[in-house]
Scaffold this active site. Structure first.
Site, PDB file in Angstrom:
ATOM      1  N   HIS A  77       0.848  -1.201   0.000  1.00 48.19           N
ATOM      2  CA  HIS A  77       0.000   0.000   0.000  1.00 48.19           C
ATOM      3  C   HIS A  77       0.882   1.248   0.000  1.00 48.19           C
ATOM      4  CE1 HIS A  77      -3.946  -1.897   1.681  1.00 48.19           C
ATOM      5  NE2 HIS A  77      -3.507  -2.490   0.591  1.00 48.19           N
ATOM      6  N   TYR A 205      -8.990   5.271   7.940  1.00 50.40           N
ATOM      7  CA  TYR A 205      -9.202   5.625   9.348  1.00 50.40           C
ATOM      8  C   TYR A 205     -10.257   6.719   9.400  1.00 50.40           C
ATOM      9  CZ  TYR A 205      -4.671   3.432  10.548  1.00 50.40           C
ATOM     10  OH  TYR A 205      -3.626   2.557  10.746  1.00 50.40           O
ATOM     11  N   PRO A 297      -3.258  -0.052  18.964  1.00 52.83           N
ATOM     12  CA  PRO A 297      -3.023  -0.512  17.593  1.00 52.83           C
ATOM     13  C   PRO A 297      -3.225   0.552  16.516  1.00 52.83           C
ATOM     14  CG  PRO A 297      -5.054  -1.445  18.473  1.00 52.83           C
ATOM     15  CD  PRO A 297      -4.410  -0.717  19.590  1.00 52.83           C
ATOM     16  N   LYS A 301       1.858  -0.422  15.093  1.00 54.40           N
ATOM     17  CA  LYS A 301       3.282  -0.522  15.454  1.00 54.40           C
ATOM     18  C   LYS A 301       3.650  -1.743  16.294  1.00 54.40           C
ATOM     19  CE  LYS A 301       4.811   3.083  13.414  1.00 54.40           C
ATOM     20  NZ  LYS A 301       4.624   2.589  12.046  1.00 54.40           N
ATOM     21  N   TYR A 388       4.491   6.435   9.917  1.00 53.42           N
ATOM     22  CA  TYR A 388       3.609   5.313   9.574  1.00 53.42           C
ATOM     23  C   TYR A 388       4.383   4.213   8.835  1.00 53.42           C
ATOM     24  CZ  TYR A 388      -0.796   2.957   8.669  1.00 53.42           C
ATOM     25  OH  TYR A 388      -1.816   2.036   8.660  1.00 53.42           O
TER      26      TYR A 388
HETATM   27  C1  LIG Z   1      -6.166  -8.583  20.392  1.00 53.85           C
HETATM   28  C2  LIG Z   1      -4.921  -7.937  19.784  1.00 53.85           C
HETATM   29  C3  LIG Z   1      -4.995  -7.258  18.576  1.00 53.85           C
HETATM   30  C4  LIG Z   1      -3.866  -6.664  18.024  1.00 53.85           C
HETATM   31  N1  LIG Z   1      -3.965  -5.985  16.850  1.00 53.85           N
HETATM   32  C5  LIG Z   1      -2.868  -5.380  16.357  1.00 53.85           C
HETATM   33  C6  LIG Z   1      -2.920  -4.640  15.177  1.00 53.85           C
HETATM   34  O1  LIG Z   1      -3.962  -4.523  14.547  1.00 53.85           O
HETATM   35  N2  LIG Z   1      -1.780  -4.044  14.729  1.00 53.85           N
HETATM   36  C7  LIG Z   1      -0.585  -4.153  15.402  1.00 53.85           C
HETATM   37  O2  LIG Z   1       0.433  -3.640  14.963  1.00 53.85           O
HETATM   38  N3  LIG Z   1      -0.509  -4.867  16.520  1.00 53.85           N
HETATM   39  C8  LIG Z   1      -1.617  -5.462  17.001  1.00 53.85           C
HETATM   40  N4  LIG Z   1      -1.517  -6.177  18.129  1.00 53.85           N
HETATM   41  C9  LIG Z   1      -0.216  -6.273  18.728  1.00 53.85           C
HETATM   42  C10 LIG Z   1       0.617  -7.393  18.092  1.00 53.85           C
HETATM   43  O3  LIG Z   1      -0.197  -8.486  17.800  1.00 53.85           O
HETATM   44  C11 LIG Z   1       1.701  -7.729  19.095  1.00 53.85           C
HETATM   45  O4  LIG Z   1       2.505  -6.585  19.222  1.00 53.85           O
HETATM   46  C12 LIG Z   1       2.530  -8.955  18.721  1.00 53.85           C
HETATM   47  O5  LIG Z   1       1.764 -10.121  18.818  1.00 53.85           O
HETATM   48  C13 LIG Z   1       3.729  -9.057  19.653  1.00 53.85           C
HETATM   49  O6  LIG Z   1       4.341 -10.290  19.481  1.00 53.85           O
HETATM   50  P1  LIG Z   1       5.077 -11.008  20.697  1.00 53.85           P
HETATM   51  O7  LIG Z   1       5.619 -12.263  20.139  1.00 53.85           O
HETATM   52  O8  LIG Z   1       5.993 -10.055  21.357  1.00 53.85           O
HETATM   53  O9  LIG Z   1       3.931 -11.299  21.761  1.00 53.85           O
HETATM   54  P2  LIG Z   1       2.708 -12.308  21.661  1.00 53.85           P
HETATM   55  O10 LIG Z   1       2.180 -12.358  20.282  1.00 53.85           O
HETATM   56  O11 LIG Z   1       1.789 -11.956  22.764  1.00 53.85           O
HETATM   57  O12 LIG Z   1       3.362 -13.719  21.950  1.00 53.85           O
HETATM   58  C14 LIG Z   1       3.790 -14.092  23.249  1.00 53.85           C
HETATM   59  C15 LIG Z   1       3.732 -15.600  23.354  1.00 53.85           C
HETATM   60  O13 LIG Z   1       4.220 -15.982  24.637  1.00 53.85           O
HETATM   61  C16 LIG Z   1       3.400 -17.008  25.147  1.00 53.85           C
HETATM   62  N5  LIG Z   1       3.504 -17.016  26.613  1.00 53.85           N
HETATM   63  C17 LIG Z   1       2.951 -16.151  27.483  1.00 53.85           C
HETATM   64  N6  LIG Z   1       3.258 -16.505  28.738  1.00 53.85           N
HETATM   65  C18 LIG Z   1       4.022 -17.618  28.651  1.00 53.85           C
HETATM   66  C19 LIG Z   1       4.623 -18.447  29.618  1.00 53.85           C
HETATM   67  N7  LIG Z   1       4.492 -18.215  30.940  1.00 53.85           N
HETATM   68  N8  LIG Z   1       5.345 -19.511  29.192  1.00 53.85           N
HETATM   69  C20 LIG Z   1       5.488 -19.765  27.877  1.00 53.85           C
HETATM   70  N9  LIG Z   1       4.904 -19.004  26.895  1.00 53.85           N
HETATM   71  C21 LIG Z   1       4.191 -17.949  27.294  1.00 53.85           C
HETATM   72  C22 LIG Z   1       2.014 -16.647  24.660  1.00 53.85           C
HETATM   73  O14 LIG Z   1       1.129 -17.762  24.659  1.00 53.85           O
HETATM   74  C23 LIG Z   1       2.319 -16.141  23.252  1.00 53.85           C
HETATM   75  O15 LIG Z   1       2.260 -17.169  22.292  1.00 53.85           O
HETATM   76  C24 LIG Z   1      -2.631  -6.761  18.699  1.00 53.85           C
HETATM   77  C25 LIG Z   1      -2.541  -7.447  19.909  1.00 53.85           C
HETATM   78  C26 LIG Z   1      -3.677  -8.036  20.459  1.00 53.85           C
HETATM   79  C27 LIG Z   1      -3.559  -8.743  21.791  1.00 53.85           C
END
Ligand SMILES: Cc1cc2nc3c(=O)[nH]c(=O)nc-3n(C[C@H](O)[C@H](O)[C@H](O)COP(=O)(O)OP(=O)(O)OC[C@H]3O[C@@H](n4cnc5c(N)ncnc54)[C@H](O)[C@@H]3O)c2cc1C
Length: 402
Positions: A77, A205, A297, A301, A388
């Site tokens: 995009h 948006y 969100p 980012k 962005y």
């Molecule tokens: C509902 C929702 C919607 C979102 N929408 C957007 C969006 O539209 N745009 C955007 O940019 N970002 C969005 N985000 C944010 C984005 O998805 C996150 O920033 C991204 O998933 C971060 O990745 P991560 O691997 O750091 O964390 P996570 O994806 O949270 O992964 C962490 C992992 O650790 C595991 N875990 C937790 N505790 C333990 C433990 N004690 N032992 C072992 N494993 C464990 C969890 O099960 C999970 O699989 C959204 C987040 C959520 C929650």
């Protein structure tokens, strides 16, 4: 219950995008890592979340060797649209910055990373229970967990806390060792995923009198749409019909006429929060991704920041194992935090400008003035576009002020 002990170089806690990507980047450097995830692989794959990738994130995924499907199926995009008071304005991302964003769902990135890990034969443990960190402040940390009733303990050099906001890694650090910053917003986002061809070419948006709405997509046949909703609302209160009626009202006529209210295949309410912990390093344990920070969100980012943290962490670990010393490990926290705070600022700014806040007339006028300024000023548009599409990743070895 028996106990088994093994050893690796890095234990990664969490198999979200941060943990899986770190595992992939380390694996390509010949650094051994074990991933421990408390959920099943299917559960992790079923989570519907982010979908907008900065150019820098695409570059990192390429570097990790997992971008083939992203290039084939992702949608580039060159702009985003903002709607306010019947006015529409396209922020020309490509024309203003030379860069664009790519639409490719977090679920797909997760799938690509999981497939790459399985193909490499690198170990991951799903449904690992009671993951516990030991001696993270010493030179020989250990991580224990339970699987099928058997307790395992892994000795390692480093622990990567990639376990999200509710994970065990940050929670293992005494409160007096961490400084946290937080802002909770007084509303949530109700999101619907539906199978229909997006009737909008780019993300839209809308700041309407009834609240914020976002028209987004995950693929050429799947849309992701959001409306701002009260925090106390429950999903059951929102039938598909109610959601699409509200979405059409907020988007305005021209989109409303083209939206068919397809049945939702996922519907959820997410609270909006800004959160940062400082530092990101605690002895031999490093936090990355949502374990270290949360952004609302609005600025898209969250996933992008997770990718940049992990990129910096893999560089620091690579330097350590290539006998280039500890400097990059020492700088990891400050290097990430600079980028994190800029993304926090931008996400906070987007959230402030586009939502209906309870508040005084002065704040409302400020929001109106800010959006009108954005629509009328090429300089303001350039600033928004620059943020962005994502600020560039800093080169390794750059000294930064503490
Ligand atoms: C509902 C929702 C919607 C979102 N929408 C957007 C969006 O539209 N745009 C955007 O940019 N970002 C969005 N985000 C944010 C984005 O998805 C996150 O920033 C991204 O998933 C971060 O990745 P991560 O691997 O750091 O964390 P996570 O994806 O949270 O992964 C962490 C992992 O650790 C595991 N875990 C937790 N505790 C333990 C433990 N004690 N032992 C072992 N494993 C464990 C969890 O099960 C999970 O699989 C959204 C987040 C959520 C929650």
């Amino acid at each position: 219950m028996t106990s088994r002990e093994t050893r690796t170089q890095v234990v990664i806690v969490g198999a979200g995008p941060s943990g899986l990507l770190l595992g992939q980047l380390l694996q390509r450097q010949g650094i051994d890592a074990v991933i421990l995830e408390r959920r099943s692989a299917d559960y992790v794959l079923g989570r519907i979340r982010a979908g907008v990738l900065e150019q820098g994130s695409v570059d990192v995924l390429e570097h990790a060797g997992v971008a083939a499907r992203l290039h084939a199926e992702g949608m580039r995009h060159d702009g985003v649209e903002i709607r306010f008071r019947g006015r529409r304005h396209r922020i020309e991302l490509k024309a203003l910055t030379g860069r664009n964003v790519t639409i490719y769902g977090q679920t797909e990135i997760t799938r690509d990373l999981m497939d790459a890990r399985v193909a490499s034969g690198a170990p991951s443990v799903y449904e690992a229970e009671d993951v516990t960190l030991h001696d993270w402040d010493a030179t020989s940390p250990r991580v224990s967990y339970r699987e099928h009733g058997v307790v395992h303990e892994i000795a390692c050099d480093f622990i990567a806390g990639c376990d999200g906001y509710h994970g065990v890694c940050r929670a293992s650090i005494p409160l007096e060792r961490q400084r946290t910053f937080e802002r909770v917003y007084p509303f949530g986002w109700l999101g619907v995923l539906a199978d229909m061809s997006p009737p909008w070419a780019e993300l839209v948006y809308a700041n309407s009198e009834c609240g914020f709405a976002l028209a987004s997509m995950r693929s050429r046949t799947r849309v992701r749409c959001y409306v701002q909703c009260p925090l106390e609302d429950r999903v059951e209160q929102w039938s598909d019909q109610r959601f699409w009626d509200e979405f059409r009202r907020r988007m305005g006529e021209e989109i409303a006429d083209r939206v068919i209210g397809a049945p939702s295949i996922e519907k959820s309410i997410a609270p909006l929060r800004s959160f940062v912990v400082e530092p990101l390093r605690f002895g031999r344990m490093f936090l990355a991704g949502d374990a270290a920070h949360i952004v609302p969100p609005t600025g898209a980012k969250g996933l992008n920041l997770a990718i940049s943290d992990v990129f910096y962490l893999h560089e620091a670990l690579r330097d350590f194992y290539c006998a280039r010393g500890d400097r990059a490990l020492d700088e990891y926290s400050i290097r990430c935090l600079r980028r994190i705070w800029r993304a926090e600022r931008f996400s906070w700014w987007m959230t402030r400008q586009l939502h209906q806040f309870p508040g005084d007339a002065f704040s409302r006028r400020m929001q109106e003035t800010e959006l009108e300024y954005l629509f009328d000023s090429p300089a303001a548009q350039e600033s928004m576009a620059e943020n962005y599409v994502g600020l560039p990743l800093e080169q390794a070895g750059v000294s930064m002020p503490v």
